[in-house]
Design a protein around this motif. Structure first.
Motif, short mmCIF file in Angstrom:
data_model
loop_
_atom_site.label_atom_id
_atom_site.label_comp_id
_atom_site.label_asym_id
_atom_site.label_seq_id
_atom_site.Cartn_x
_atom_site.Cartn_y
_atom_site.Cartn_z
N LEU A 168 -27.01 -39.89 -28.50
CA LEU A 168 -26.03 -38.99 -29.11
C LEU A 168 -26.51 -37.54 -29.04
CD1 LEU A 168 -24.58 -40.31 -32.48
CD2 LEU A 168 -23.32 -39.25 -30.62
N ALA A 169 -27.78 -37.32 -29.39
CA ALA A 169 -28.33 -35.97 -29.36
C ALA A 169 -28.29 -35.41 -27.93
CB ALA A 169 -29.75 -35.96 -29.90
N ASP A 170 -28.62 -36.26 -26.94
CA ASP A 170 -28.54 -35.82 -25.54
C ASP A 170 -27.13 -35.33 -25.20
OD1 ASP A 170 -31.16 -36.52 -25.12
OD2 ASP A 170 -30.72 -38.41 -24.09
N ALA A 171 -26.13 -36.10 -25.65
CA ALA A 171 -24.75 -35.73 -25.33
C ALA A 171 -24.37 -34.41 -25.99
CB ALA A 171 -23.79 -36.84 -25.76
N VAL A 172 -24.73 -34.26 -27.27
CA VAL A 172 -24.39 -33.01 -27.96
C VAL A 172 -25.06 -31.82 -27.28
CG1 VAL A 172 -24.61 -31.74 -30.15
CG2 VAL A 172 -23.94 -34.15 -30.17
N LEU A 173 -26.32 -31.98 -26.91
CA LEU A 173 -27.03 -30.89 -26.21
C LEU A 173 -26.36 -30.54 -24.89
CD1 LEU A 173 -30.74 -31.85 -26.93
CD2 LEU A 173 -29.67 -29.64 -27.44
N ALA A 174 -26.01 -31.55 -24.11
CA ALA A 174 -25.36 -31.31 -22.81
C ALA A 174 -24.01 -30.62 -23.00
CB ALA A 174 -25.20 -32.62 -22.05
N LEU A 175 -23.29 -31.02 -24.03
CA LEU A 175 -21.96 -30.44 -24.29
C LEU A 175 -22.07 -28.97 -24.69
CD1 LEU A 175 -20.55 -33.52 -26.17
CD2 LEU A 175 -19.43 -32.46 -24.19
N ILE A 176 -23.03 -28.67 -25.54
CA ILE A 176 -23.22 -27.30 -26.00
C ILE A 176 -23.65 -26.40 -24.83
CG2 ILE A 176 -24.81 -25.89 -27.35
CD1 ILE A 176 -24.72 -28.01 -29.52
N ASP A 177 -24.58 -26.89 -24.03
CA ASP A 177 -25.01 -26.15 -22.83
C ASP A 177 -23.84 -25.89 -21.90
OD1 ASP A 177 -27.65 -25.96 -23.40
OD2 ASP A 177 -28.35 -27.31 -21.82
N CYS A 178 -23.05 -26.91 -21.69
CA CYS A 178 -21.93 -26.81 -20.75
C CYS A 178 -20.88 -25.83 -21.28
CB CYS A 178 -21.33 -28.19 -20.53
SG CYS A 178 -20.10 -28.22 -19.23
N ALA A 179 -20.57 -25.92 -22.56
CA ALA A 179 -19.58 -25.02 -23.15
C ALA A 179 -20.01 -23.56 -23.00
CB ALA A 179 -19.36 -25.34 -24.63
N GLN A 180 -21.30 -23.30 -23.24
CA GLN A 180 -21.76 -21.91 -23.13
C GLN A 180 -21.75 -21.45 -21.67
OE1 GLN A 180 -24.56 -20.03 -21.97
NE2 GLN A 180 -23.79 -18.19 -23.00
N ALA A 181 -22.20 -22.32 -20.76
CA ALA A 181 -22.19 -21.95 -19.33
C ALA A 181 -20.77 -21.64 -18.86
CB ALA A 181 -22.81 -23.07 -18.50
N CYS A 182 -19.81 -22.44 -19.29
CA CYS A 182 -18.41 -22.23 -18.87
C CYS A 182 -17.85 -20.93 -19.44
CB CYS A 182 -17.55 -23.41 -19.31
SG CYS A 182 -17.86 -24.91 -18.35
N THR A 183 -18.16 -20.63 -20.70
CA THR A 183 -17.70 -19.37 -21.30
C THR A 183 -18.28 -18.19 -20.52
OG1 THR A 183 -17.58 -20.40 -23.49
CG2 THR A 183 -17.73 -18.00 -23.44
N ALA A 184 -19.57 -18.27 -20.21
CA ALA A 184 -20.24 -17.18 -19.48
C ALA A 184 -19.75 -17.10 -18.03
CB ALA A 184 -21.75 -17.38 -19.53
N CYS A 185 -19.49 -18.25 -17.41
CA CYS A 185 -19.04 -18.24 -16.02
C CYS A 185 -17.62 -17.66 -15.91
CB CYS A 185 -19.10 -19.66 -15.43
SG CYS A 185 -18.80 -19.72 -13.65
N ALA A 186 -16.75 -17.99 -16.85
CA ALA A 186 -15.40 -17.40 -16.86
C ALA A 186 -15.51 -15.88 -16.88
CB ALA A 186 -14.62 -17.89 -18.07
N ASP A 187 -16.40 -15.38 -17.71
CA ASP A 187 -16.55 -13.93 -17.85
C ASP A 187 -17.20 -13.32 -16.60
OD1 ASP A 187 -16.59 -11.46 -19.60
OD2 ASP A 187 -18.70 -11.62 -19.06
N ALA A 188 -18.18 -14.02 -16.02
CA ALA A 188 -18.81 -13.51 -14.80
C ALA A 188 -17.79 -13.47 -13.66
CB ALA A 188 -20.02 -14.38 -14.43
N CYS A 189 -16.96 -14.49 -13.54
CA CYS A 189 -15.90 -14.52 -12.52
C CYS A 189 -14.98 -13.31 -12.68
CB CYS A 189 -15.06 -15.80 -12.63
SG CYS A 189 -15.91 -17.28 -12.03
N LEU A 190 -14.67 -13.01 -13.93
CA LEU A 190 -13.78 -11.90 -14.26
C LEU A 190 -14.37 -10.57 -13.79
CD1 LEU A 190 -11.15 -12.22 -15.90
CD2 LEU A 190 -12.38 -11.46 -17.91
N SER A 191 -15.67 -10.52 -13.68
CA SER A 191 -16.35 -9.29 -13.25
C SER A 191 -16.51 -9.20 -11.74
CB SER A 191 -17.74 -9.21 -13.89
OG SER A 191 -17.71 -8.35 -15.00
#
Lengths: 133, 133, 133, 133
Positions: free
Chosen positions: C21-44
């Motif tokens: 369960l902890a592995d899944a939560v960690l992977a999800l949090i990492d992924c959510a942050q990467a996607c938020t940052a990638c959307a913004d980097a694409c925008l630039s």
């Protein structure tokens, strides 16, 4: 109108005017949705390159309004300091987003509507903040 | 560490120190998750009736930290006023939540850990805010 | 690592393996942050016009991973049906986002890293889903 | 009604009926707010110990409905697989929450209203899902 109904049925005391609180939550929810939709509409415009800042401000405003709507939907163990500081941040975000969307209001109908919702939300949050102090 | 990697690959200029920004995003994400988990752990305690305020402050802190982590993960069309106001709100929420969880830290290990994460997040946000002005 | 610490201190029974369960939560949090940052980097990026679908899929994936991380951080009154259905949605979103970011991985380092996080998150969610049935 | 106005002004094609989409977004936003408020109202009830599962299901349902409302507010680079999988998860969460709140509907007016919003949201999401296939 579930916002008004839900706030009426809260089973304990609320130290703020329930009508005014419901108005703020409604304005915040409207604004968050308008900003999410406006960011996406900007992304679809041919001139997306000129709308980068608009997309970004929309995304920020949506996140902040959504968090504020949630915090103001909770009355148990109320902490006025948190609400006040968050309303200040929300007012800043709504004003910035209204200004940015306002710059493209004549070109893009979605920006015109979104700017309106941001202004309305800014005003409602400001009224609530004044009522709190 | 995707937060550090992602911020390193941002293709335009960032007007803030990238290391410091990454530190803040990491602290915010940690704090948001700890608060979400602590609210749920409190809900499972026999004495949940005495932990109502703790659950609520945890939920608020989680929402505010999450919104702040998102805003600080965006660098395009940066608006210092929004970041500053949101960091102020975040510092207030983290301090309240650390205080509240701190009251049950000896009884509940999850409150002890959560209070630590909130203090760490408060400090990191304060450092970033100082670096911004 | 607050995710692991918090899950260890949960005061009642959890019907799933806590490490997984902890592995899944960690992977999800990492992924959510990467996607938020990638959307913004694409925008630039100069070629933002060709990255519209990438920005959008990133934003969807971030929202879905974040909601899933929160749901999986709660153990009180656990409902396997909700977790299962949400994990299915999350796997779909991560796969779509990994595919979309993968298309620009050679051009944009942020898309390469984000695609990796999405693949890792997809795998971890799939393992958890299998362990649940 | 900004949801309807915003969807009308989207500048590109949408492969779904705009009215139906707007109905779904409205139902999701209503449901998310009702669940956030109901979780907090449960927390204020004297018998909070018997409402633990209700609080938790409310929090899950709020997070899932909110993510779904955001995904359905985006039309650029539309990916039917993501929307479909998320609608399935949302239907499951709304049904569980309606059932759980329904158990306390006679005792707690907030649970009665929240159960209604969850049922309405479940139906609207189901209609949209059927229209998509």
């Amino acid at each position: 109108m579930p916002v008004r109904e839900m706030i009426k049925t809260y089973p304990a005391q609320i130290n703020l005017n329930r009508e005014r609180l419901a108005d703020a939550v409604l304005a915040l929810i409207d604004c968050a949705q308008a900003c999410t939709a406006c960011a996406d509409a900007c992304l679809s415009e041919e001139q997306v390159g000129e709308l980068r800042k608009c997309v970004r401000t929309n995304l920020d405003c949506a996140d902040i309004c959504q968090a504020t709507a949630r915090v103001l939907s909770r009355h148990t163990g109320y902490d006025a300091n948190i609400s006040r500081a968050l309303l200040e941040a929300c007012i800043t975000a709504c004003r910035s987003c209204a200004d940015e969307c306002g710059r493209h209001a004549e070109m893009h109908e979605h920006c015109r509507i979104c700017a309106e919702r941001c202004r309305a939300c800014e005003q409602t949050c400001r009224s609530l903040l004044e009522a709190m102090s």
